[in-house]
Motif scaffolding. Structure first.
Motif, PDB file in Angstrom:
ATOM      1  N   ASP A 197     -49.463 -13.251 -52.865  1.00 34.76           N
ATOM      2  CA  ASP A 197     -50.807 -13.587 -52.397  1.00 34.76           C
ATOM      3  C   ASP A 197     -51.343 -12.510 -51.456  1.00 34.76           C
ATOM      4  OD1 ASP A 197     -50.388 -15.845 -53.878  1.00 34.76           O
ATOM      5  OD2 ASP A 197     -50.369 -17.238 -52.191  1.00 34.76           O
ATOM      6  N   ARG A 198     -50.489 -12.032 -50.561  1.00 32.83           N
ATOM      7  CA  ARG A 198     -50.920 -10.945 -49.655  1.00 32.83           C
ATOM      8  C   ARG A 198     -51.259  -9.693 -50.452  1.00 32.83           C
ATOM      9  NH1 ARG A 198     -46.452 -12.666 -46.650  1.00 32.83           N
ATOM     10  NH2 ARG A 198     -45.273 -10.786 -47.179  1.00 32.83           N
ATOM     11  N   MET A 199     -50.450  -9.398 -51.474  1.00 28.40           N
ATOM     12  CA  MET A 199     -50.696  -8.207 -52.285  1.00 28.40           C
ATOM     13  C   MET A 199     -52.054  -8.297 -52.978  1.00 28.40           C
ATOM     14  SD  MET A 199     -49.563  -5.268 -53.331  1.00 28.40           S
ATOM     15  CE  MET A 199     -47.755  -5.220 -53.183  1.00 28.40           C
ATOM     16  N   VAL A 200     -52.370  -9.454 -53.564  1.00 27.63           N
ATOM     17  CA  VAL A 200     -53.646  -9.614 -54.254  1.00 27.63           C
ATOM     18  C   VAL A 200     -54.811  -9.477 -53.268  1.00 27.63           C
ATOM     19  CG1 VAL A 200     -55.098 -11.236 -55.538  1.00 27.63           C
ATOM     20  CG2 VAL A 200     -52.668 -11.004 -56.115  1.00 27.63           C
ATOM     21  N   LYS A 201     -54.659  -9.999 -52.071  1.00 28.33           N
ATOM     22  CA  LYS A 201     -55.712  -9.853 -51.060  1.00 28.33           C
ATOM     23  C   LYS A 201     -55.937  -8.392 -50.701  1.00 28.33           C
ATOM     24  CE  LYS A 201     -54.656 -14.384 -49.004  1.00 28.33           C
ATOM     25  NZ  LYS A 201     -54.088 -15.083 -47.843  1.00 28.33           N
ATOM     26  N   VAL A 202     -54.845  -7.639 -50.554  1.00 27.18           N
ATOM     27  CA  VAL A 202     -54.943  -6.216 -50.215  1.00 27.18           C
ATOM     28  C   VAL A 202     -55.597  -5.456 -51.374  1.00 27.18           C
ATOM     29  CG1 VAL A 202     -53.620  -4.113 -49.821  1.00 27.18           C
ATOM     30  CG2 VAL A 202     -53.039  -6.192 -48.589  1.00 27.18           C
ATOM     31  N   ILE A 203     -55.200  -5.778 -52.592  1.00 29.34           N
ATOM     32  CA  ILE A 203     -55.776  -5.110 -53.758  1.00 29.34           C
ATOM     33  C   ILE A 203     -57.285  -5.361 -53.829  1.00 29.34           C
ATOM     34  CG2 ILE A 203     -55.860  -5.180 -56.283  1.00 29.34           C
ATOM     35  CD1 ILE A 203     -52.800  -5.689 -56.168  1.00 29.34           C
ATOM     36  N   ALA A 204     -57.689  -6.626 -53.645  1.00 34.87           N
ATOM     37  CA  ALA A 204     -59.112  -6.965 -53.713  1.00 34.87           C
ATOM     38  C   ALA A 204     -59.888  -6.266 -52.597  1.00 34.87           C
ATOM     39  CB  ALA A 204     -59.294  -8.474 -53.600  1.00 34.87           C
ATOM     40  N   GLN A 205     -59.304  -6.171 -51.412  1.00 33.27           N
ATOM     41  CA  GLN A 205     -59.967  -5.514 -50.290  1.00 33.27           C
ATOM     42  C   GLN A 205     -60.125  -4.013 -50.525  1.00 33.27           C
ATOM     43  OE1 GLN A 205     -61.396  -6.911 -47.686  1.00 33.27           O
ATOM     44  NE2 GLN A 205     -62.013  -4.956 -46.787  1.00 33.27           N
ATOM     45  N   SER A 253     -40.272 -14.274 -59.912  1.00 32.43           N
ATOM     46  CA  SER A 253     -41.572 -14.791 -59.507  1.00 32.43           C
ATOM     47  C   SER A 253     -42.627 -13.740 -59.818  1.00 32.43           C
ATOM     48  CB  SER A 253     -41.595 -15.127 -58.016  1.00 32.43           C
ATOM     49  OG  SER A 253     -42.835 -15.706 -57.652  1.00 32.43           O
ATOM     50  N   SER A 254     -43.598 -14.098 -60.634  1.00 31.58           N
ATOM     51  CA  SER A 254     -44.629 -13.154 -61.039  1.00 31.58           C
ATOM     52  C   SER A 254     -46.001 -13.795 -60.975  1.00 31.58           C
ATOM     53  CB  SER A 254     -44.361 -12.638 -62.460  1.00 31.58           C
ATOM     54  OG  SER A 254     -43.158 -11.903 -62.519  1.00 31.58           O
ATOM     55  N   LEU A 255     -47.012 -12.963 -60.947  1.00 33.17           N
ATOM     56  CA  LEU A 255     -48.398 -13.416 -60.937  1.00 33.17           C
ATOM     57  C   LEU A 255     -49.216 -12.384 -61.695  1.00 33.17           C
ATOM     58  CD1 LEU A 255     -50.341 -15.615 -59.785  1.00 33.17           C
ATOM     59  CD2 LEU A 255     -50.758 -14.063 -57.864  1.00 33.17           C
ATOM     60  N   ALA A 256     -50.015 -12.838 -62.652  1.00 34.10           N
ATOM     61  CA  ALA A 256     -50.823 -11.922 -63.452  1.00 34.10           C
ATOM     62  C   ALA A 256     -52.139 -12.591 -63.797  1.00 34.10           C
ATOM     63  CB  ALA A 256     -50.080 -11.522 -64.727  1.00 34.10           C
ATOM     64  N   GLY A 257     -53.228 -11.838 -63.667  1.00 31.29           N
ATOM     65  CA  GLY A 257     -54.535 -12.409 -63.979  1.00 31.29           C
ATOM     66  C   GLY A 257     -55.666 -11.528 -63.502  1.00 31.29           C
ATOM     67  N   TYR A 258     -56.694 -12.169 -62.929  1.00 25.73           N
ATOM     68  CA  TYR A 258     -57.930 -11.484 -62.558  1.00 25.73           C
ATOM     69  C   TYR A 258     -58.306 -11.816 -61.112  1.00 25.73           C
ATOM     70  CZ  TYR A 258     -58.342 -11.684 -67.687  1.00 25.73           C
ATOM     71  OH  TYR A 258     -58.108 -11.602 -69.041  1.00 25.73           O
ATOM     72  N   VAL A 259     -58.885 -10.831 -60.434  1.00 33.81           N
ATOM     73  CA  VAL A 259     -59.463 -11.046 -59.119  1.00 33.81           C
ATOM     74  C   VAL A 259     -60.686 -10.142 -59.000  1.00 33.81           C
ATOM     75  CG1 VAL A 259     -58.002  -9.285 -57.987  1.00 33.81           C
ATOM     76  CG2 VAL A 259     -59.027 -11.133 -56.625  1.00 33.81           C
ATOM     77  N   ARG A 260     -61.729 -10.636 -58.360  1.00 30.86           N
ATOM     78  CA  ARG A 260     -62.904  -9.797 -58.114  1.00 30.86           C
ATOM     79  C   ARG A 260     -62.672  -9.007 -56.834  1.00 30.86           C
ATOM     80  NH1 ARG A 260     -67.877  -9.674 -60.098  1.00 30.86           N
ATOM     81  NH2 ARG A 260     -67.776 -11.750 -61.036  1.00 30.86           N
ATOM     82  N   GLY A 261     -62.823  -7.687 -56.940  1.00 31.29           N
ATOM     83  CA  GLY A 261     -62.605  -6.809 -55.802  1.00 31.29           C
ATOM     84  C   GLY A 261     -63.811  -6.737 -54.880  1.00 31.29           C
ATOM     85  N   LYS A 262     -63.618  -6.062 -53.746  1.00 31.27           N
ATOM     86  CA  LYS A 262     -64.686  -5.898 -52.761  1.00 31.27           C
ATOM     87  C   LYS A 262     -65.886  -5.184 -53.365  1.00 31.27           C
ATOM     88  CE  LYS A 262     -65.411  -4.069 -48.073  1.00 31.27           C
ATOM     89  NZ  LYS A 262     -64.752  -3.352 -46.951  1.00 31.27           N
TER      90      LYS A 262
END
Length: 453
Positions: free
Chosen positions: A443-451, A408-417
């Motif tokens: 999903d939790r990891m991406v939220k932490v990264i963005a924060q 299970s993988s996820l790769a892409g873009y997210v806008r950070g804080k």
């Protein structure tokens, strides 16, 4: 494949930064405390790799096992669709054509001994509609064609060189959207296509083969001895060269970017294989696109954007093969390139940041979008495989999922804080149990990264 506009906008200073970032090697872990803590508490003991790059500064801000090899599953579609768009441009299009003997065409004959159907493997082609067999048949009728002795199918894609997909559908020169072809062979699929075209010719008032089903003429060559991920050379005989022919009818597809969107959003494996086939080099002697050429095209693209492709293993364009191997760094390098050199429809230059913010980067907008919800067909189509994820998070996530048994993988873009756009790849394989737990963890990891950024 033909193109009206194939040159993406180039932002030279950012390209230099992107290539410099792609060439870097992380010699020690780069992890914030919050991300490090989360990496130590996975829901299962999966092999996990992470790389996050700030696309405003070009700096790696999170890294854990970024250069280890992982099974990418459908995140490989990031590579295959980026390669095709970079090869041909967003407004390129496929065509399906009907040709006939030059002598008969020049002689304006209304009774043709044979016609040849040619396609480039576009999976959006259909039996009925504007881009279809029916549309071609109507064009032939409008030209005054009254009868056709034989319908042939040009082997523009050498299906025999393609390992059988796990889904059981072949990669073919002419694919019909109404006919998926599960558990079919290239030969039987060609028969179905020819039969369907004969039916449309008759519906348009054109007699075919004296009213009987015609012989199959030029269909796909004999199947090679195959194993998924490999093809034994020499097992397929050379395909016959077509005679001198001229065009009688043609129809064109939607722009390539629309086809890429319809591939990436729902993660369609068959569409990915068919569209990526065009990366295949033309083989001397028969001119057909091959599986080996497609794989070589994927590898060449990775090298061009700055990936060390030597340790990679590529067996397909969809990610279905468990034998594919990529690194988190390779995916982030491709994502960085597609951000820094935005493919847009704009007639004036636009910065990568503005293209992202204004949703004008066509490649990024073709990816699944998080948090759209699933309340309507429009929302589901926009969100794709991410429609039900990140709902209520407030995050702007556009990313590709990847799932196989134990992967299970996820790769892409997210806008950070900070407002900066982050490119990330979180890859997990060798996982026991339910991969749904891994999705929630990602999903939790991406939220932490963005924060944190």
């Amino acid at each position: 494949m033909r193109s009206l506009l194939t040159v993406p906008l180039l932002i030279a200073p950012l390209l230099a930064a992107s290539l410099a970032g792609a060439a870097e090697v992380t010699l020690r872990p780069v992890l914030s405390p919050a991300v490090s803590a989360l990496l130590q508490r996975p829901p299962s003991p999966a092999h996990t790799g992470l790389l996050v790059r700030d696309l405003t500064t070009g700096k790696v801000v999170e890294a854990s096992r970024p250069d280890e090899l992982f099974t990418p599953a459908s995140t490989l579609k990031i590579v295959s669709m980026a390669a095709r768009l970079s090869q041909s441009g967003p407004l390129a299009w496929y065509s399906a054509d009907v040709t006939a003997s030059a002598a008969e065409v020049n002689g304006k004959a209304s009774a043709l001994s044979s016609v040849t159907l040619r396609g480039g493997g576009d999976p959006s082609f259909s039996i009925q509609g504007r881009y279809s067999l029916a549309a071609l048949a109507k064009q032939l009728s409008a030209r005054g064609i009254k009868s056709v002795g034989e319908v042939r199918l040009a082997p523009t894609v050498d299906s025999s060189t393609w390992p059988a997909l796990p889904l059981g559908t072949p990669v073919v020169a002419v694919r019909l959207s109404e006919y998926p072809g599960w558990n079919d062979t290239p030969e039987r699929y060609a028969e179905r296509v020819i039969s369907a075209f004969e039916g449309q010719l008759r519906a348009a008032g054109i007699q075919v083969g004296g009213g009987q089903s015609s012989s199959l003429g030029h269909v796909v060559g004999q199947a090679a001895v195959q194993q998924f991920g490999s093809v034994i050379p020499g097992a397929s005989p050379p395909l016959p060269a077509p005679p001198a022919e001229l065009g009688l009818a043609t129809v064109r597809s939607q722009p390539l970017i629309e086809l890429a969107k319809q591939t990436l959003k729902p993660s369609d494996n068959v569409w990915a294989e068919q569209i990526a086939a065009e990366l295949g080099s033309k083989v001397a002697g028969n001119g057909a696109v091959t599986h080996a050429g497609m794989v070589a095209g994927l590898r060449a693209f990775l090298i061009k954007v700055g990936v060390n492709a030597a340790p990679m293993s590529l067996n397909d364009a969809s990610g279905l093969s468990g034998g594919n191997r990529l690194t988190p760094r390779s995916l982030v390098t491709v994502l960085s390139r597609m951000y820094d050199l935005p493919i847009t429809a704009s007639k004036t230059p636009i910065t990568p940041a503005d293209a992202f913010a204004q949703r004008k980067n066509l490649f990024i907008e073709a990816l699944p979008r998080g948090a759209t919800g699933e309340a309507s067909a429009e929302a589901r189509a926009l969100g794709g495989t991410l429609a039900g994820r990140f709902v209520g998070s407030g995050l702007d996530v556009r990313a590709k999922t990847g799932t196989l048994p134990g992967v299970s993988s996820l790769a892409g873009y997210v806008r950070g804080k900070s407002g900066h756009v982050l490119a990330f790849a979180l890859m997990m394989d060798q996982a026991p149990g339910n991969t749904l737990d891994l999705r929630a963890y990602q999903d939790r990891m991406v939220k932490v990264i963005a924060q944190n950024h």
